[in-house]
Design an enzyme around this catalytic site. Sequence first.
Site, PDB file in Angstrom:
ATOM      1  N   SER A   1      51.996 109.650 127.241  1.00  0.00           N
ATOM      2  CA  SER A   1      52.243 109.075 125.919  1.00  0.00           C
ATOM      3  C   SER A   1      53.531 109.687 125.378  1.00  0.00           C
ATOM      4  O   SER A   1      54.577 109.573 126.006  1.00  0.00           O
ATOM      5  CB  SER A   1      51.051 109.323 124.986  1.00  0.00           C
TER       6      SER A   1
ATOM      7  N   HIS B   1      51.920 104.860 127.089  1.00  0.00           N
ATOM      8  CA  HIS B   1      51.738 104.283 125.759  1.00  0.00           C
ATOM      9  C   HIS B   1      53.097 103.839 125.233  1.00  0.00           C
ATOM     10  O   HIS B   1      53.969 104.670 124.990  1.00  0.00           O
ATOM     11  CB  HIS B   1      51.130 105.312 124.806  1.00  0.00           C
TER      12      HIS B   1
ATOM     13  N   ASP C   1      43.522 110.323 124.768  1.00  0.00           N
ATOM     14  CA  ASP C   1      43.333 109.231 125.709  1.00  0.00           C
ATOM     15  C   ASP C   1      43.510 109.738 127.135  1.00  0.00           C
ATOM     16  O   ASP C   1      44.469 110.444 127.441  1.00  0.00           O
ATOM     17  CB  ASP C   1      44.339 108.110 125.425  1.00  0.00           C
TER      18      ASP C   1
END
Length: 352
Positions: A174, A200, A292
């Site tokens: 991310s 992401h 996540d």
Amino acid sequence: MTGTTTGPCPGKPIRVLIIDDFPTDRARLARMLQNEGDITSLGQVATGPAAITLVARERPDVIVLGLTTSDGSGQNLIEQVMAHTPTPILVLSTQIENRQSPSAVDALVAGALDVLPVPVRWTPDLEAGLRHTVRQLSRVQTIRHPRGVRARPAGAAPAPSGRNRQTVVALAASTGGPKALATVLAGLGGLVAPVLVVQHLHPDFTGGLYDWMTRVSALPVEIAVHDQVARPGRVYLAPGGLHLRLAAGLRLELASTPATIHQPSANELFHSVAQNAGPAGIGVILTGMGDDGAEGLLEIHRANGQTLGQDEETSAVFGMPRAAYRLGAVSALLPIDLVAAAILRCAARGTA
């Protein structure tokens, strides 16, 4: 399945088991460790089956393991201990110059918590540093590593493994991820496995990520297409706004559901790799905010796959790797410039 052990009770000595092939080295380590009175040696033993048996019987707080050979026996001992009696392991070795040495990376991937080089001469400061490290490790919770469970005595039925499956590498990142991914992909030359990547990213920036990764990757890069078959030696980027999953037969699946905070989701990718690659899965969680990927990486770990994470020092944001580590999902936290080499080792040894 994961398991934990707790550190020694406050006020009680830290119980250390010393494992080393050379009696003089074992005796020297015992003297150094017990110098200040808060660490006690449970015993000293050479590497081999006797050491594994002694660990199971004595349940030490910390194991200090001297790696004196390069035949893999030390790594095997680490795997066996971490599979059956999870214990914080500190590796000492003349083969290790620092934590970035190949032998150090192998020991960390096998399940050791820390590695230190053996100095030419033990000075008082170095001895104090050794005791400090042991004290720190005694407070660390350890997790069960399934790799050693695969080993079987002669004549026993073979355990299921990833050797009959295609190795699959899953990367997730991310915040700060593109730079980290560039470093990893640049080092994967020669990898004979498909690499699935979740970053992401807003859908509008997928093209820019693709262009960057195409320039730096040692393997061909493409944006994943629904229902295509993933080929070894190629990198597949999840398009922005869609989850990327591994389906049966190495087919790739793109989906807009379930609705999650992040689309693509690292958890969706990792869960699918655990389900469809099993012990042939290698899951890697890189820099990023939030959590996540932690639960999905734990599923890969439970499926006997290998799991790696980027360390705090080289992460732009340590959120995702930290969350996975706290769940017991990460086998080793490594500097970003060592992640590719660790992936290649896992794949080459057939331990993924």
